[in-house]
Design a protein around this motif. Structure first.
Motif, short mmCIF file in Angstrom:
data_model
loop_
_atom_site.label_atom_id
_atom_site.label_comp_id
_atom_site.label_asym_id
_atom_site.label_seq_id
_atom_site.Cartn_x
_atom_site.Cartn_y
_atom_site.Cartn_z
N CYS A 4 52.43 64.31 29.70
CA CYS A 4 52.54 65.76 29.72
C CYS A 4 53.78 66.09 30.57
CB CYS A 4 51.32 66.42 30.33
SG CYS A 4 49.77 65.86 29.62
N CYS A 38 57.36 66.83 29.28
CA CYS A 38 57.75 68.21 28.89
C CYS A 38 57.48 69.24 29.99
CB CYS A 38 57.02 68.64 27.63
SG CYS A 38 57.65 67.89 26.12
N PRO A 56 55.95 75.38 30.19
CA PRO A 56 55.81 76.10 31.46
C PRO A 56 55.10 75.28 32.53
CG PRO A 56 54.21 76.88 29.85
CD PRO A 56 55.10 75.91 29.13
N LYS A 81 45.09 82.63 34.28
CA LYS A 81 45.02 82.41 32.83
C LYS A 81 43.63 81.93 32.44
CE LYS A 81 49.89 81.77 32.21
NZ LYS A 81 50.99 80.85 32.23
N ILE A 99 43.50 77.83 27.83
CA ILE A 99 44.27 76.64 28.23
C ILE A 99 43.71 75.41 27.52
CG2 ILE A 99 44.76 75.12 30.21
CD1 ILE A 99 46.47 77.69 30.09
N ILE A 114 45.66 72.96 24.75
CA ILE A 114 45.84 71.51 24.84
C ILE A 114 45.28 70.83 23.59
CG2 ILE A 114 45.28 69.42 26.15
CD1 ILE A 114 45.17 71.23 28.66
N ARG A 162 50.45 74.58 20.29
CA ARG A 162 50.92 75.93 19.95
C ARG A 162 51.86 75.82 18.77
NH1 ARG A 162 51.33 78.98 25.24
NH2 ARG A 162 49.13 79.21 25.72
N PRO A 196 57.09 73.35 20.73
CA PRO A 196 56.94 71.89 20.84
C PRO A 196 55.58 71.43 21.36
CG PRO A 196 59.04 72.60 21.74
CD PRO A 196 58.23 73.84 21.52
N MET A 197 54.73 72.33 21.86
CA MET A 197 53.45 71.90 22.42
C MET A 197 52.57 71.31 21.31
SD MET A 197 51.35 71.50 24.90
CE MET A 197 49.59 71.24 25.06
N PRO A 198 52.33 69.97 21.36
CA PRO A 198 51.59 69.33 20.28
C PRO A 198 50.07 69.41 20.49
CG PRO A 198 52.34 67.66 21.82
CD PRO A 198 52.77 69.00 22.37
N TRP A 246 46.53 67.84 21.09
CA TRP A 246 46.12 66.55 21.67
C TRP A 246 44.76 66.11 21.16
CZ3 TRP A 246 49.36 63.44 24.43
CH2 TRP A 246 50.60 64.02 24.76
N LEU A 253 42.96 62.76 22.28
CA LEU A 253 41.99 62.89 23.36
C LEU A 253 40.69 63.51 22.84
CD1 LEU A 253 44.44 64.44 26.00
CD2 LEU A 253 43.77 62.04 25.81
N VAL A 280 54.81 66.46 17.67
CA VAL A 280 55.76 65.58 18.33
C VAL A 280 55.32 65.41 19.77
CG1 VAL A 280 58.18 65.36 19.03
CG2 VAL A 280 57.61 66.41 16.84
N TYR A 281 54.99 64.18 20.18
CA TYR A 281 54.45 63.96 21.52
C TYR A 281 55.53 63.69 22.54
CZ TYR A 281 49.97 64.38 19.39
OH TYR A 281 48.90 64.89 18.73
#
Lengths: 118, 392
Positions: free
Chosen positions: A51, A54, A65, A75, A80, A84, A88, A92-94, A96, A100, B247-248
């Protein structure tokens, strides 16, 4: 710029059903963690390192952020967690949730809100 | 008389010893720096005997840290995530100067004449340019955009011939060209270049600046021989495509491999390396690889391309034969392979495995591991020959 605006609104509209689907799929905030100590260490490492690639290794922000306790305190925790799990879209937020489990994501969020020992 | 004859050589011997230990002469052409990202330290290494020489500590948050060298290859400038800019004398392993120049930074570059060091910042978004000798601020270029004067995160900062720097504005969809020939920055802005440029590179000849887009497919090219002609789009289907695979880890463009005919690029979010004709930028083929590629780097002679991969398939390195256009070797140097660096003429490559806590050195002809060096969560590896390469 106009483009950005549109995607922003569409994303927000999309998020509502996404949140509903995510939480209705049997996911309730259970507090007891049956994640092994070894797995917890792996998750801690993932959080700081992967994590961190990024969000910064001290989680003070990067391309994504800041994820410090301070940055998250106002928030919604559910929001949140969903971010995760599902990422989004359009950023770029992939997501998970392919890597996971829900419980692991929940564990990570707990760590984020109580403060990561770096 | 006897006394003199006996003591002079003794005194001479001792003074020689003193000189040896304090100023053992050596060059820096075979030196380098390995980032130890978790402990905020670096190790200074040497490629001739494949050894670690010393460690320098106290460099702050080194996630995504990078290094450029002064042109005498004596000083390393280390760019940290926390806005730290540290100048290190790699011969004496001492910090010459360290400043915190922003809240959050992502990379840096050194000017053509070696006199200016530029840093690209996320927060506050912009570029700052420092005197490479004193680290005094020469120019502050806030990346302001739009009607509300917001500041964009800056990515893909490179040096270009003519005492210029080029960089991309992630939040503003712009590329800026900063000309410092007159001492003061003269900025040319290219707007609406495409959504979310996330990294940039300059071709080794210094002619083309290429930005990757996260928000849409395609790449953006600025021809620095004719900057007045504006930007052009190439490889319209380069990107995440319609499926938008997650993209990780963002692929790096800096390491793009260029051989005589082809450019080898990491596909975004897909397990392939793309092969593109350098003349017309048309895709020639794609090569299936182990995971989502992060760094795609050519051996200096261009005969091989080495690739590492994004989480969770990041325990592997693959080697592509650039003539046969296929994978010829798969190596498993350890968990979390973050970076690779070739020796100046490419007979060996150093590979960092963060979670395995080591750097493995491979012979690039027979792929045997010739040495391993223990390191504390190693990430980037930077050898001094970068000092004389445009864009590095």
């Amino acid at each position: 710029m106009v483009n950005h605006h549109h995607t922003g609104i569409v994303l927000k509209l999309l998020l509502i059903p996404m949140v509903l689907v995510y939480f209705s799929s049997g996911y309730a905030a259970e507090e007891i963690s049956n994640i092994s100590v070894q797995r917890q260490a792996e998750l801690q490492n993932l959080l700081i390192q992967d994590c961190g690639s990024c969000h910064g290794m001290t989680l003070k922000g990067g391309l994504g952020p800041a994820l410090t306790t301070d940055a998250l305190k106002n928030k919604s925790r559910k929001m949140i967690e969903v971010t995760i799990a599902l990422g989004r879209p359009g950023t770029p937020m992939p997501p998970w949730n392919r890597i996971l489990t829900k419980e692991e994501i929940h564990w990570i969020v707990n760590i984020l809100y109580t403060g990561v020992r770096l | 008389m006897m006394f003199f004859i006996k003591t002079i050589p003794v005194i001479f011997f001792f003074s020689l010893l003193g000189a040896c230990s304090s100023m053992h002469l050596r060059g820096t052409g075979d030196l380098g720096v390995v980032i130890e990202r978790a402990s905020g330290s670096i190790q200074i290494v040497e490629t001739t005997n494949k050894t670690a020489l010393s460690r320098v500590v106290g460099l702050g948050d080194l996630s995504h840290a990078s290094v450029v060298y002064s042109r005498d290859e004596r000083y390393a400038y280390v760019f940290g995530r926390d806005g730290g800019l540290t100048k290190i004398n790699i011969l004496s392993s001492k910090i010459t100067k360290r400043i915190i120049q922003s809240g959050n930074s992502i990379g840096g570059a050194i000017s053509q004449d070696g006199k200016q060091v530029a840093v690209s910042n996320y927060k506050p978004g912009g570029v700052k340019i420092f005197d490479s000798n004193t680290l005094e601020l020469i120019a502050d270029i806030p990346a302001t955009y739009g009607s509300e004067n917001k500041q964009s995160k800056v990515v893909g900062l490179v040096d270009a011939p003519g005492q210029r720097f080029v960089f991309s504005l992630y939040d503003a969809d712009e590329i800026w060209l900063a000309d410092l020939a007159s001492g003061k920055p003269v900025i040319t802005k290219y707007k609406n270049i495409g959504r979310q440029p996330y990294d940039g590179l300059i071709t080794p000849d210094g002619r083309y600046y290429i930005a990757g887009l996260f928000g849409e497919d395609g790449l953006v090219v600025l021809d620095l021989w004719y900057p007045e002609k504006g930007v052009k789009r190439i490889l319209d289907n380069y990107g995440r495509g319609s499926k938008k695979m997650p993209v990780y880890k963002m692929p790096h463009l800096e390491g793009w491999a260029m051989t005589e005919n082809y450019a080898f690029l990491p596909a975004v979010g897909r397990n392939t390396v793309l092969v593109v004709n350098r003349r017309n930028w048309k895709q020639v083929t794609s090569i299936a690889v182990h995971g989502q590629p992060v760094f795609v780097m050519a051996r200096p002679d261009g005969r091989q391309v080495w690739v590492n991969f994004a989480y969770p398939r990041n325990d592997t390195v693959q080697v592509i034969d650039t003539d046969k256009l296929k994978v010829i070797k798969t190596l498993k140097p350890g968990k979390a392979i973050l970076h690779m660096e070739f020796t100046p003429r490419g007979e060996q490559v150093w590979v960092s495995a963060r979670d395995a806590g080591k750097v493995t050195i491979y012979d690039t002809e027979n792929f045997n591991s010739v040495a391993t060096l223990p390191m504390n969560k190693p990430s980037g590896i930077f050898f001094t020959h970068r000092a004389h390469r445009i864009g590095l």
